[in-house]
Design a protein around this motif. Structure first.
Motif, PDB file in Angstrom:
ATOM      1  N   ARG A  75       0.841  -1.190   0.000  1.00 55.84           N
ATOM      2  CA  ARG A  75       0.000   0.000   0.000  1.00 55.84           C
ATOM      3  C   ARG A  75       0.878   1.244   0.000  1.00 55.84           C
ATOM      4  NH1 ARG A  75      -2.850   0.589   5.838  1.00 55.84           N
ATOM      5  NH2 ARG A  75      -2.486   2.809   5.503  1.00 55.84           N
ATOM      6  N   PRO A  76       0.419   2.322  -0.610  1.00 54.93           N
ATOM      7  CA  PRO A  76       1.236   3.541  -0.673  1.00 54.93           C
ATOM      8  C   PRO A  76       1.361   4.195   0.703  1.00 54.93           C
ATOM      9  CG  PRO A  76      -0.952   3.939  -1.564  1.00 54.93           C
ATOM     10  CD  PRO A  76      -0.855   2.463  -1.320  1.00 54.93           C
ATOM     11  N   LEU A  77       2.445   4.906   0.887  1.00 60.17           N
ATOM     12  CA  LEU A  77       2.684   5.607   2.146  1.00 60.17           C
ATOM     13  C   LEU A  77       1.692   6.761   2.284  1.00 60.17           C
ATOM     14  CD1 LEU A  77       4.749   5.553   4.516  1.00 60.17           C
ATOM     15  CD2 LEU A  77       6.059   7.274   3.258  1.00 60.17           C
ATOM     16  N   ARG A  78       1.041   6.849   3.434  1.00 56.00           N
ATOM     17  CA  ARG A  78       0.077   7.920   3.653  1.00 56.00           C
ATOM     18  C   ARG A  78       0.788   9.270   3.741  1.00 56.00           C
ATOM     19  NH1 ARG A  78      -3.079   5.519   8.732  1.00 56.00           N
ATOM     20  NH2 ARG A  78      -0.934   4.909   9.229  1.00 56.00           N
ATOM     21  N   GLU A  79       0.054  10.336   3.445  1.00 56.53           N
ATOM     22  CA  GLU A  79       0.659  11.664   3.329  1.00 56.53           C
ATOM     23  C   GLU A  79       1.331  12.127   4.618  1.00 56.53           C
ATOM     24  OE1 GLU A  79       1.212  13.672   0.749  1.00 56.53           O
ATOM     25  OE2 GLU A  79       0.474  12.028  -0.492  1.00 56.53           O
ATOM     26  N   HIS A  80       0.719  11.881   5.766  1.00 55.87           N
ATOM     27  CA  HIS A  80       1.324  12.354   7.011  1.00 55.87           C
ATOM     28  C   HIS A  80       2.612  11.588   7.315  1.00 55.87           C
ATOM     29  CE1 HIS A  80      -1.923   9.448   7.988  1.00 55.87           C
ATOM     30  NE2 HIS A  80      -1.077   8.953   8.871  1.00 55.87           N
ATOM     31  N   CYS A  81       2.681  10.324   6.936  1.00 53.77           N
ATOM     32  CA  CYS A  81       3.921   9.563   7.108  1.00 53.77           C
ATOM     33  C   CYS A  81       4.968  10.001   6.081  1.00 53.77           C
ATOM     34  CB  CYS A  81       3.655   8.069   6.973  1.00 53.77           C
ATOM     35  SG  CYS A  81       2.669   7.368   8.315  1.00 53.77           S
ATOM     36  N   LYS A  82       4.502  10.306   4.881  1.00 57.16           N
ATOM     37  CA  LYS A  82       5.411  10.767   3.836  1.00 57.16           C
ATOM     38  C   LYS A  82       6.087  12.074   4.246  1.00 57.16           C
ATOM     39  CE  LYS A  82       3.814  10.140  -0.254  1.00 57.16           C
ATOM     40  NZ  LYS A  82       3.016  10.305  -1.500  1.00 57.16           N
ATOM     41  N   ARG A  83       5.322  12.962   4.881  1.00 61.57           N
ATOM     42  CA  ARG A  83       5.879  14.245   5.329  1.00 61.57           C
ATOM     43  C   ARG A  83       6.948  14.043   6.404  1.00 61.57           C
ATOM     44  NH1 ARG A  83       4.277  16.988   9.630  1.00 61.57           N
ATOM     45  NH2 ARG A  83       2.273  15.892   9.719  1.00 61.57           N
ATOM     46  N   ILE A  84       6.690  13.145   7.368  1.00 59.86           N
ATOM     47  CA  ILE A  84       7.664  12.884   8.424  1.00 59.86           C
ATOM     48  C   ILE A  84       8.901  12.207   7.850  1.00 59.86           C
ATOM     49  CG2 ILE A  84       8.107  11.545  10.526  1.00 59.86           C
ATOM     50  CD1 ILE A  84       6.403  14.045  10.983  1.00 59.86           C
ATOM     51  N   LEU A  85       8.711  11.293   6.918  1.00 58.80           N
ATOM     52  CA  LEU A  85       9.847  10.612   6.290  1.00 58.80           C
ATOM     53  C   LEU A  85      10.733  11.624   5.568  1.00 58.80           C
ATOM     54  CD1 LEU A  85      11.335   8.004   5.485  1.00 58.80           C
ATOM     55  CD2 LEU A  85       9.767   7.827   3.533  1.00 58.80           C
ATOM     56  N   ALA A  86      10.129  12.576   4.864  1.00 60.07           N
ATOM     57  CA  ALA A  86      10.909  13.586   4.136  1.00 60.07           C
ATOM     58  C   ALA A  86      11.669  14.497   5.093  1.00 60.07           C
ATOM     59  CB  ALA A  86       9.981  14.408   3.245  1.00 60.07           C
ATOM     60  N   SER A  87      11.080  14.796   6.240  1.00 57.22           N
ATOM     61  CA  SER A  87      11.696  15.736   7.175  1.00 57.22           C
ATOM     62  C   SER A  87      12.714  15.093   8.104  1.00 57.22           C
ATOM     63  CB  SER A  87      10.612  16.417   8.021  1.00 57.22           C
ATOM     64  OG  SER A  87       9.760  17.202   7.224  1.00 57.22           O
ATOM     65  N   TYR A  88      12.476  13.822   8.482  1.00 54.82           N
ATOM     66  CA  TYR A  88      13.300  13.200   9.528  1.00 54.82           C
ATOM     67  C   TYR A  88      13.991  11.914   9.087  1.00 54.82           C
ATOM     68  CZ  TYR A  88      10.751  16.463  12.479  1.00 54.82           C
ATOM     69  OH  TYR A  88      10.229  17.606  13.014  1.00 54.82           O
ATOM     70  N   GLY A  89      13.735  11.470   7.876  1.00 56.85           N
ATOM     71  CA  GLY A  89      14.271  10.184   7.431  1.00 56.85           C
ATOM     72  C   GLY A  89      15.777  10.133   7.311  1.00 56.85           C
ATOM     73  N   ASP A  90      16.438  11.280   7.158  1.00 57.96           N
ATOM     74  CA  ASP A  90      17.893  11.294   7.004  1.00 57.96           C
ATOM     75  C   ASP A  90      18.637  11.467   8.324  1.00 57.96           C
ATOM     76  OD1 ASP A  90      17.725  10.972   4.244  1.00 57.96           O
ATOM     77  OD2 ASP A  90      17.631  13.136   3.881  1.00 57.96           O
ATOM     78  N   LEU A  91      17.914  11.604   9.428  1.00 58.17           N
ATOM     79  CA  LEU A  91      18.583  11.832  10.718  1.00 58.17           C
ATOM     80  C   LEU A  91      19.298  10.572  11.198  1.00 58.17           C
ATOM     81  CD1 LEU A  91      16.053  13.994  12.775  1.00 58.17           C
ATOM     82  CD2 LEU A  91      17.931  14.738  11.312  1.00 58.17           C
TER      83      LEU A  91
END
Length: 259
Positions: A75-91
């Motif tokens: 299933r595709p990543l939901r928008e609120h999870c996508k936003r957190i992944l973009a902001s914090y995924g590289d930490l």
């Protein structure tokens, strides 16, 4: 990275899920937990959420990180999870760890500074173990009680007042719908099904004074599946409280101010 002061409670849960998805068991150990189950239980209740919510966010983000789980790959990543992944995924692991500590124990921001961390470890044991223990014995257990007290027969129809910051020897004041006097509730958590329960001198004296209107609620088994036991008038229950005295050598530093 987004402004962390504007994070919603859901955002914080997603960041916890991201942390466990990206760093797997290393993330669990870094926070001082012994298993995913314990981490989900403690962080879930600590954030006023269902433990399954943290697990679900981890599973949803799993396809985006190299771990052994497949997660929700169909299933595709939901928008609120996508936003957190973009902001914090590289930490890095330390950056995410500090964020999560700050969500649950604001004073854990001190952990950011290595020199201060070493001092805290010297006087209070390891920062890792104290963080997990503080959550289990404090915030997570209290949030469990807030979420579940209406289903406890002892508090049916009562109005809850949070007194955790009052320093009064109990965590909650429970007021019945009638004009009867209120009861006091002290909440404590245990990592396992059993363990040691400790009262401070203030808590002990309050338990004596309130007697049958003092309740001890033990939230047990955070390591697997939490459940609770309620003790009315705990000093006269089947719990055996023994007085323990410890002698401590306290070092202080004194300076004279010249006037």
């Amino acid at each position: 990275m987004d402004d962390v002061t504007n994070l919603s409670n859901r955002d914080k849960q997603i960041i916890c899920g991201l942390f466990f998805s990206k760093y797997d068991l290393s993330a669990v150990k870094t926070l001082g937990f012994e298993s995913f189950a314990e981490a989900f239980n403690v962080l879930g209740y600590g954030l006023g959420a269902r433990p399954a919510s943290i697990k679900n966010y981890r599973d949803e983000l799993d396809p985006h990180f190299p771990n052994k789980r497949h997660g929700w790959h169909k299933r595709p990543l939901r928008e609120h999870c996508k936003r957190i992944l973009a902001s914090y995924g590289d930490l890095g692991i330390s950056q995410l760890e500090i964020l999560i500590r700050g969500f649950l124990c604001p004073d854990e921001g001190l952990y950011l500074q290595p020199k201060i961390k070493r001092i805290l470890q010297k006087y209070a044991g390891t920062a890792e173990s104290s963080f997990a223990k503080r959550l289990i014995t404090g915030k997570a257990a209290e949030e469990y009680f807030i979420a579940n007290y209406t289903r406890m027969p002892e508090f049916s129809g009562h109005m809850l007042t949070d007194t955790t910051n009052w320093g009064c020897g109990f965590d909650f004041k429970m007021s019945p719908a009638s004009d009867e006097m209120y009861s006091a509730v002290e909440v404590k958590g245990l990592r396992d099904r059993g363990g040691q329960v400790q009262f401070t001198s203030l808590e002990y004296e309050m338990a004596q004074a309130f007697a049958e209107r003092y309740f001890l609620v033990l939230v047990r088994n955070f390591s697997e599946r939490p459940f609770h036991s309620v003790y009315r008038d705990p000093l006269r229950s089947d719990l055996q409280f023994n007085r323990v005295e410890r002698e401590e050598v306290r070092v202080s530093w004194v300076a004279n101010v010249v006037h």
